[in-house]
Design an enzyme around this catalytic site. Structure first.
Site, short mmCIF file in Angstrom:
data_model
loop_
_atom_site.label_atom_id
_atom_site.label_comp_id
_atom_site.label_asym_id
_atom_site.label_seq_id
_atom_site.Cartn_x
_atom_site.Cartn_y
_atom_site.Cartn_z
N SER A 1 0.83 -1.20 0.00
CA SER A 1 0.00 0.00 0.00
C SER A 1 0.87 1.26 0.00
CB SER A 1 -0.96 -0.04 1.19
OG SER A 1 -1.98 0.93 1.04
N ASP B 1 -10.02 -4.80 -4.51
CA ASP B 1 -9.41 -3.83 -3.60
C ASP B 1 -10.25 -2.56 -3.58
OD1 ASP B 1 -7.74 -1.90 -2.36
OD2 ASP B 1 -5.94 -2.94 -3.02
N HIS C 1 -7.98 -5.30 -0.24
CA HIS C 1 -6.73 -4.57 -0.07
C HIS C 1 -5.79 -5.30 0.89
CE1 HIS C 1 -4.14 -1.10 -0.22
NE2 HIS C 1 -4.18 -0.96 1.09
#
Length: 274
Positions: free
Chosen positions: A95, A225, A254
């Site tokens: 991320s 996601d 995610h």
């Protein structure tokens, strides 16, 4: 506690487990190195040296008022690698950490690296612009900022119990433990630091950084996601990184380093060994 002090006096905490080729992990927002524990335990148990730091303002690191931006994050990561005198590093970023890894390569090159991986990562650019029409409008990130100011504790609970792990999807197996862990990690981070980081992860353009990747690179993204939607992320990064390998996890959210940790660990290990 293992720590080092950055050039601007910020104390950075890091974990250093096992021995062997170093695998360095960079975490997401608003988390800490604890979010990588499943991967760190796995790699350290398979003969590798697993290292992860708490980004400035996050986890057990100190909370500076300034420097909550991708350039400084990347420089902190460079100082960690240099302080430990690491070489042949495999650098994985999740991320926001994927942005940190990308900016590290953009600013510091790949001289100390062997391979890199971007997992559910924010590059190339999350924000919708004229040159990035697949991105999310600024209103999305303004909403996160508003939620952080209004009640960041509740924001973290809402993110963790909903879109982050896909727990808002029909039939999802909800883990209260994961929700609690996410919330705890978030609340350990500094309020100003996590607020500033929203701009850093959403508005930083990594396209030029990705073009500087010249080592084997793995890109992993879930096609469900809801935090970093795949249409503007993983496949677009893979297009910009020459020779990269893209793996898309069907239906994955995610936070797939937890929800799909066995698959992620196996894919990361196969990539490291390849």
């Amino acid at each position: 506690m293992a720590t080092f002090t950055t050039l601007d006096g910020t104390e950075i905490y890091y974990k250093d487990w096992g021995t062997g080729q170093p695998i360095v992990f960079s975490h997401g927002w608003p988390l800490s190195s604890d979010s990588w524990e499943s991967q760190m335990l796995f790699f350290a148990s398979h003969g590798y040296r697993a290292i992860a730091h708490d980004r400035r303002g996050h986890g057990r690191s100190s909370q500076p008022w300034e420097g909550n931006d991708m350039d400084t994050y990347a420089d902190d990561l460079a100082q960690l690698i240099e302080t430990l005198d690491l070489s042949e590093v495999v650098l994985f970023g999740f991320s926001t950490g994927g942005g940190e890894v990308s900016r590290y390569i953009g600013r510091h090159g790949t001289g100390r690296l062997a391979k890199a991986g971007l997992i559910s990562a924010v590059p190339p650019l999350m924000l919708k612009t004229e040159s990035n029409p697949k991105g999310a409008p600024i209103d999305v990130f303004d909403g996160i900022r508003a939620g952080s100011i209004a009640d960041r504790s509740q924001l973290y609970r809402d993110v963790a119990s909903g879109p982050f792990y896909g727990f808002n999807r029909e039939g999802a197996k909800v883990s209260q433990g994961l929700i609690d862990s996410f919330w705890l990690q978030g609340m350990l981070a500094g309020h100003k630091n996590t607020y500033d980081c929203i701009k850093a992860f959403s508005e930083t353009d990594f396209r030029d950084d990705l073009k500087k990747f010249d080592i084997p690179t793995l890109v992993i993204h879930g096609d469900d996601d809801q935090i970093v939607p795949i249409q503007a992320a993983g496949p677009e990064s893979a297009k910009l990184i020459e020779g990269s390998k893209l793996i898309v996890y069907p239906g994955a959210p995610h936070g797939l380093t937890d929800t799909h940790k066995d698959q992620v660990n196996a894919d990361l290990l196969a990539f490291v060994k390849s």
